[in-house]
Design a protein around this motif. Sequence first.
Motif, PDB file in Angstrom:
ATOM      1  N   LEU A   1     -13.972   4.274   8.732  1.00  0.00           N
ATOM      2  CA  LEU A   1     -13.048   3.413   7.953  1.00  0.00           C
ATOM      3  C   LEU A   1     -11.693   3.564   8.248  1.00  0.00           C
ATOM      4  CD1 LEU A   1     -15.137   2.549   4.730  1.00  0.00           C
ATOM      5  CD2 LEU A   1     -14.446   1.138   6.705  1.00  0.00           C
TER       6      LEU A   1
ATOM      7  N   PHE B   1     -13.052  -9.421  10.284  1.00  0.00           N
ATOM      8  CA  PHE B   1     -14.095  -9.683   9.169  1.00  0.00           C
ATOM      9  C   PHE B   1     -15.424 -10.231   9.857  1.00  0.00           C
ATOM     10  CE2 PHE B   1     -16.082 -11.739   5.889  1.00  0.00           C
ATOM     11  CZ  PHE B   1     -16.312 -10.807   4.876  1.00  0.00           C
ATOM     12  N   ARG B   2     -16.474  -9.581   9.572  1.00  0.00           N
ATOM     13  CA  ARG B   2     -17.544 -10.086  10.039  1.00  0.00           C
ATOM     14  C   ARG B   2     -18.827  -9.869   8.909  1.00  0.00           C
ATOM     15  NH1 ARG B   2     -15.503 -12.654  14.175  1.00  0.00           N
ATOM     16  NH2 ARG B   2     -14.613 -11.297  15.841  1.00  0.00           N
TER      17      ARG B   2
ATOM     18  N   TYR C   1     -10.444  -0.430   1.649  1.00  0.00           N
ATOM     19  CA  TYR C   1     -11.718  -1.389   1.854  1.00  0.00           C
ATOM     20  C   TYR C   1     -12.074  -2.301   1.052  1.00  0.00           C
ATOM     21  CZ  TYR C   1     -15.696  -2.767   4.671  1.00  0.00           C
ATOM     22  OH  TYR C   1     -16.729  -3.384   5.335  1.00  0.00           O
TER      23      TYR C   1
ATOM     24  N   TYR D   1     -11.798  -3.530   9.188  1.00  0.00           N
ATOM     25  CA  TYR D   1     -12.869  -3.784   8.977  1.00  0.00           C
ATOM     26  C   TYR D   1     -14.149  -2.844   9.601  1.00  0.00           C
ATOM     27  CZ  TYR D   1     -10.406  -7.737   6.975  1.00  0.00           C
ATOM     28  OH  TYR D   1      -9.615  -8.596   6.060  1.00  0.00           O
ATOM     29  N   ILE D   2     -15.301  -3.153   9.466  1.00  0.00           N
ATOM     30  CA  ILE D   2     -16.129  -2.236   9.761  1.00  0.00           C
ATOM     31  C   ILE D   2     -16.278  -2.334  11.352  1.00  0.00           C
ATOM     32  CG2 ILE D   2     -18.432  -3.511   9.359  1.00  0.00           C
ATOM     33  CD1 ILE D   2     -17.860   0.260   8.946  1.00  0.00           C
ATOM     34  N   CYS D   3     -16.211  -3.495  12.020  1.00  0.00           N
ATOM     35  CA  CYS D   3     -16.197  -3.811  13.412  1.00  0.00           C
ATOM     36  C   CYS D   3     -14.882  -3.431  14.192  1.00  0.00           C
ATOM     37  CB  CYS D   3     -16.864  -5.107  13.737  1.00  0.00           C
ATOM     38  SG  CYS D   3     -18.603  -4.981  13.201  1.00  0.00           S
TER      39      CYS D   3
ATOM     40  N   VAL E   1     -11.908  -6.533   1.258  1.00  0.00           N
ATOM     41  CA  VAL E   1     -12.952  -7.514   1.353  1.00  0.00           C
ATOM     42  C   VAL E   1     -13.043  -8.308  -0.076  1.00  0.00           C
ATOM     43  CG1 VAL E   1     -14.072  -6.255   3.099  1.00  0.00           C
ATOM     44  CG2 VAL E   1     -14.575  -5.792   0.652  1.00  0.00           C
TER      45      VAL E   1
ATOM     46  N   SER F   1     -19.763  -3.558   2.744  1.00  0.00           N
ATOM     47  CA  SER F   1     -18.915  -3.197   1.556  1.00  0.00           C
ATOM     48  C   SER F   1     -19.763  -3.463   0.343  1.00  0.00           C
ATOM     49  CB  SER F   1     -17.718  -4.202   1.625  1.00  0.00           C
ATOM     50  OG  SER F   1     -18.359  -5.679   1.374  1.00  0.00           O
TER      51      SER F   1
ATOM     52  N   CYS G   1     -21.351  -3.283  14.676  1.00  0.00           N
ATOM     53  CA  CYS G   1     -22.032  -4.224  13.887  1.00  0.00           C
ATOM     54  C   CYS G   1     -23.222  -3.870  13.458  1.00  0.00           C
ATOM     55  CB  CYS G   1     -22.007  -5.615  14.412  1.00  0.00           C
ATOM     56  SG  CYS G   1     -22.696  -6.950  13.128  1.00  0.00           S
TER      57      CYS G   1
ATOM     58  N   ASP H   1     -19.433  -6.764   7.335  1.00  0.00           N
ATOM     59  CA  ASP H   1     -18.722  -6.336   6.307  1.00  0.00           C
ATOM     60  C   ASP H   1     -19.074  -6.705   5.082  1.00  0.00           C
ATOM     61  OD1 ASP H   1     -16.302  -4.929   7.439  1.00  0.00           O
ATOM     62  OD2 ASP H   1     -16.321  -6.828   8.499  1.00  0.00           O
TER      63      ASP H   1
ATOM     64  N   TRP I   1     -23.635   0.007  11.829  1.00  0.00           N
ATOM     65  CA  TRP I   1     -23.283   0.105  10.356  1.00  0.00           C
ATOM     66  C   TRP I   1     -23.972  -0.925   9.270  1.00  0.00           C
ATOM     67  CZ3 TRP I   1     -21.793   4.647   9.798  1.00  0.00           C
ATOM     68  CH2 TRP I   1     -20.971   5.326  10.717  1.00  0.00           C
TER      69      TRP I   1
END
Length: 209
Positions: A140, A151-152, A180, A145-147, A184, A159, A92, A155, A95
């Motif tokens: 990715l 979804f956090r 991706y 999702y990035i973590c 989102v 994004s 988290c 993102d 990124w």
Amino acid sequence: MEDLHFYTNPQSRGCIIRWMLEETGVPYETHLLAYGSAMKAPDYLAINRMGKVPAIRHGEAIVTEVAAICTYLAETFPQAGLAPTPGERADCYRWMFFAAGPLEELVTNKELGFEVPPKRQGMMGYGRAEDVAETLEEVLTGRPYICGEHFRAADIYFSSQLIWCFNSGAIEKRPVFEAYADRVSDRPALKRATRLDEEALARMKASAA
């Protein structure tokens, strides 16, 4: 009702914070500021001396800078499930701040038409656009999702910066980036935020006419 105030212009990075606020589900009051005198007026300069949007005021706390606002809101309203779990924190924060640093630096330079001389690439946080694209494709690939699986808040910010980056041509579009972005972009909170910003822009244009 939360004493949460949102200062924005619908044609600014405030769109990212609108999305974040809609994801939290927490009530907030919106203050629309036109570019120019409204952002430089004494009342708003007391909120953000830089005279820029977005900003939030939550009680006595004031937060500016989009990545910081996203992080603050995720941690302040944990019931929304946007803050990282302990196991997700490394990804988290890595990124989120990669997007706030190298990625934004890259796209800003592209928008300004500035090309870094090859011998000066080591001075730049992003180095080369090709390295950024390869790095982001790697992270990715194989995760939604990035973590990871969920979804956090990261993102929301990541994004938004990534889409700006490939839409501007700062990095090439790749299938993993577009997949991706599609994922989102389908979120109901983003659709609500987009509608609210469109309505706000229409009101601002009507009042200026």
